[in-house]
Enzyme design. Structure first.
Site, PDB file in Angstrom:
ATOM      1  N   PHE A  68       0.857  -1.181   0.000  1.00  0.00           N
ATOM      2  CA  PHE A  68       0.000   0.000   0.000  1.00  0.00           C
ATOM      3  C   PHE A  68       0.894   1.232   0.000  1.00  0.00           C
ATOM      4  CE2 PHE A  68      -2.387   3.283   2.469  1.00  0.00           C
ATOM      5  CZ  PHE A  68      -3.413   3.492   1.562  1.00  0.00           C
ATOM      6  N   ALA A  69       0.901   1.960  -1.114  1.00  0.00           N
ATOM      7  CA  ALA A  69       1.693   3.183  -1.263  1.00  0.00           C
ATOM      8  C   ALA A  69       0.790   4.379  -1.015  1.00  0.00           C
ATOM      9  CB  ALA A  69       2.287   3.266  -2.663  1.00  0.00           C
ATOM     10  N   SER A  80       5.391   9.290  -1.840  1.00  0.00           N
ATOM     11  CA  SER A  80       6.086   9.498  -3.116  1.00  0.00           C
ATOM     12  C   SER A  80       6.089   8.253  -3.996  1.00  0.00           C
ATOM     13  CB  SER A  80       7.519   9.975  -2.883  1.00  0.00           C
ATOM     14  OG  SER A  80       8.305   8.950  -2.303  1.00  0.00           O
ATOM     15  N   GLU A  99      13.310   3.396   1.715  1.00  0.00           N
ATOM     16  CA  GLU A  99      12.516   3.898   2.838  1.00  0.00           C
ATOM     17  C   GLU A  99      13.289   3.903   4.160  1.00  0.00           C
ATOM     18  OE1 GLU A  99       9.736   5.361   2.273  1.00  0.00           O
ATOM     19  OE2 GLU A  99       9.665   4.755   0.182  1.00  0.00           O
TER      20      GLU A  99
END
Length: 177
Positions: A7-8, A11, A81
């Protein structure tokens, strides 16, 4: 090869941005994370600017996109990340476009990295907004991202590279299957 569902919400929303990080990624569709809000107050490990994070907040929703990616490529995303320092992994239950619950993994900010005084660089905000526009998120949600106060990136080379990525994202269309 095992596939993961990601799940993005920041950015990585834009498929081009995510493809540059994880070559096997492919969008599965939009989703929302209920009872959470989008914030830009996670202090970057690398440049000190504000990055996106999700925070529990009743009656709010974070719009995002579900992506499939190969499990053996997740370390590429973990590095981007700053896994273990900037963000941690968490499984979340999101609602897909059909209203069905889907379990996915996402990145949640390390609480030690939260700083209410930081702001995103303009290029970072613009990449998030480009992804939100690309996926047709509600106009008020896109505008809330696009109007976010920003800092100007003091590194001219990085600023130029990232503004080029923003332009590429705005002009990018997926290849026909």
């Amino acid at each position: 090869m095992a596939e993961l569902i990601y799940f993005a919400y920041g950015s990585n929303l834009h498929p081009l941005r995510l493809l540059k990080r994880v070559p096997s990624s492919r969008p599965l569709g939009c989703a929302v994370l209920p009872d959470h809000a989008l914030h830009f107050d996670k202090k970057s490990v690398t440049d000190g600017s504000g990055k996106c994070r999700i925070g529990a907040e009743p009656d709010c929703r974070v719009h995002g996109v579900l992506f499939s990616l190969r499990a053996d490529e997740r370390p590429y995303l973990d590095r981007a990340e700053s896994l273990g320092v900037g963000y941690f992994l968490e499984d979340v239950q999101v609602l897909n476009a059909a209203g069905e619950q889907v379990e996915a993994f996402t990145y949640v900010a390390n609480p030690e990295r939260l700083d209410p005084t930081v702001q995103p660089y303009c290029w970072y905000r613009d990449i998030v907004a480009a992804g939100a526009r690309f996926h047709g998120f509600p106009a008020d949600y896109v505008q809330s991202i696009a109007r976010r106060p920003v800092w100007e990136d003091p590194d001219p080379a990085r600023r130029a590279r990232q503004h080029e990525l923003v332009r590429d994202c705005l002009n990018w269309r997926p290849a026909e299957a």
